[in-house]
Design an enzyme around this catalytic site. Structure first.
Site, PDB file in Angstrom:
ATOM      1  N   ASP A 241      -3.091  -1.234  -3.398  1.00  0.00           N
ATOM      2  CA  ASP A 241      -4.376  -0.855  -2.650  1.00  0.00           C
ATOM      3  C   ASP A 241      -3.861  -0.938  -1.076  1.00  0.00           C
ATOM      4  OD1 ASP A 241      -3.908  -3.452  -2.817  1.00  0.00           O
ATOM      5  OD2 ASP A 241      -5.767  -3.692  -3.936  1.00  0.00           O
ATOM      6  N   ASN A 303       2.241 -12.139   2.134  1.00  0.00           N
ATOM      7  CA  ASN A 303       0.992 -12.184   1.378  1.00  0.00           C
ATOM      8  C   ASN A 303       0.493 -13.565   1.956  1.00  0.00           C
ATOM      9  OD1 ASN A 303       0.603 -10.149  -0.684  1.00  0.00           O
ATOM     10  ND2 ASN A 303       2.974 -10.579  -0.659  1.00  0.00           N
TER      11      ASN A 303
END
Length: 495
Positions: A241, A303
């Site tokens: 995504d 992240n």
């Protein structure tokens, strides 16, 4: 050109959607046909995904799409989160209930892996950030927990590739999501077979890797009949995504990593777009990651725990009878005292705590800070801390590339949090452009359009997004106050 329709199946950790992108050659408009919940399922003390239920919802959504679009759809493609996967046997049967990446079976697996293959060697091979959720540690845990089941595996598919198999029967893994596994060689762009063998992970189950825009064939007969879509093409977008979202960043800058992106949602993925993976010792020290992008690019990024902090606070507040929506939580945070307490969002304690406010309170206690007491104080602590983490990661990106970042683009659902957008501009001292909200779905459908020949390049995809979406702009302010907070945060992350 006449309007053409491309169907995106976009699955997130909390919900899934089936949408269409209606493209007229210059602008793209999204229409949602079906939305359904998603989330981990507690099963026997473990966390799993109910992929069979998701497949049922996907088919229902495609059926709805067919009823609205008739025969005008060109293709369909699936994107999801990263790292999670399925194993299948020689008869294409699922082996076990697919695991959720937050399951605790990966505790200690990073240390076990580095005892067999040194950490620098793993990074030199894969270029990936060390996180216990990575597919590598999930698979290593499966090898220890149930080696017989792993031995039976004849096919490894990432979650979106599994749904492409459900749609078309394809048995391949798409590049952008494969790079989230920490099992792909960042130089050869093929599976890191030598490293996997050293870790005693069977390698004959890993399939061909394909690039975004690959045509996987047409819908299975039974899917074509049930949905009413006929022999529709199945085209793999950037199936991760974030890879799809970054393709839809509406930047005018090309060929130079002087712009950064934040794909903001449950996770915040912040980075820059580069031509080749950055595998230097400093990249290893900063524990950054190199994830695949479109046209062979890499997304050099970090992240970050993201709005998961706020999401889990909201759940905890609701359990106490205070069911407060996100807009009200943001308003309460706006009214709370600035910089009262700060946390490092990426501490392991925040990955999957039973109670997020208690975890934040305990961290503030550990670091000798005043403990948040109200809902607004907890949320403000989370948002300010995220913005300061962005500043830290921004400085790493600039150091690793040697290029100053001039602007930051925020895309995804998190762009709706205007307070965090402003905090990001303030903390980083850079203008922030926020939008589009639906960057992932836009990237999905526009990559399908490019595969069909209706768009010629990645830069044209971004031009279409700029023409189609309203983009918000946030200018940095309160630099002195954020400078003081930055000094506190730098000391905090050392504790």
């Amino acid at each position: 050109m006449a309007q053409k329709n491309y169907i995106a199946v976009d699955l997130g950790a909390e919900s899934g959607r089936v949408m269409a992108g209606r493209f007229d050659g210059g602008k793209i408009a999204l229409e949602q046909f079906h939305r359904f919940p998603n989330g981990p399922v507690n099963l026997g003390g473990t966390l799993r995904w109910n992929l069979v239920s998701l497949w049922s919802e996907i088919q229902n959504g495609l059926r709805e799409a067919a009823s609205k679009l008739g025969g005008s759809a060109v293709s369909v493609g699936v994107d999801t989160w990263g790292v999670d996967f399925v194993l299948m046997n020689k008869n294409d049967e699922l082996l076990g209930q697919p695991w959720n990446y937050r399951d605790k079976r990966t505790d200690g697996m990073m240390q076990k892996a580095s005892s067999r293959v040194p950490r620098p060697e793993i990074f030199a091979e894969t270029g990936l950030q060390f996180m216990q959720i990575n597919s590598l540690y999930q698979l290593l845990a499966m090898c220890e927990r149930d080696p017989g089941l792993v031995a039976e595996a004849k096919r490894f598919l990432m979650v979106p590739d599994f749904f492409h198999w459900c749609l078309s029967g394809s048995r391949v893994v798409e590049f952008t999501n494969a790079t989230t596994t920490q099992m792909l060689n960042a130089t050869t762009r093929d599976w890191a077979f030598d490293m996997l063998r050293k870790l005693e992970i069977p390698t004959d189950m890993f399939p061909e890797i394909v690039t975004p825009g690959t045509n996987l064939g047409t819908l299975r007969g039974e899917v074509a009949e049930f949905t009413g879509l006929g022999k529709l093409n199945v085209v793999t977008p950037a199936t991760h995504d974030t890879g799809a979202a970054v393709a839809a960043v509406p930047t005018r800058r090309t060929g130079n990593p002087d712009w950064a992106y934040i794909s903001s949602g449950t996770w915040s993925l912040m980075g820059v777009e580069v031509d080749n993976a950055v595998l230097t010792p400093k990249a290893l020290e900063y524990n950054v990651t190199n994830e695949g992008g479109v046209d062979g690019t890499y997304r050099l990024l970090k992240n970050i725990m993201g709005l998961w902090l706020v999401q889990r606070c909201k759940v905890a507040f609701a359990a106490l009878g205070k069911d407060i929506d996100y807009a009200e939580l943001t308003r309460l945070a706006t009214e709370a005292q600035p910089f009262r307490s700060l946390i490092d969002p990426d501490r392991a304690e925040f990955l999957s705590p039973p109670n997020m406010p208690k975890a934040i309170a305990e961290e503030c206690r550990r670091t000798g800070q005043v403990i948040p007491e109200t809902e607004g104080q907890f949320v403000r602590c989370a948002l300010e801390s995220l913005a300061l983490k962005y500043r830290q990661v921004l400085s790493w990106m600039e150091e690793l590339t040697g290029v100053r970042v001039e602007v930051i683009h925020i895309v995804g659902g998190g762009t709706q949090n205007q307070l965090l957008n402003q905090f990001t501009a303030d903390a980083c001292g850079r203008p922030v452009f926020a939008g589009p909200i639906e960057a992932t779905a836009l990237g999905n459908v526009l990559l399908q359009a490019r595969a069909a020949g209706d768009i010629s390049s990645l830069s044209e995809i971004r031009e279409v997004v700029r023409s189609s979406e309203t983009i918000g702009e946030y200018t940095p302010k309160d630099s002195a106050a954020w400078g003081d907070a930055w000094g506190r945060f730098q000391e905090l992350v050392k504790v």
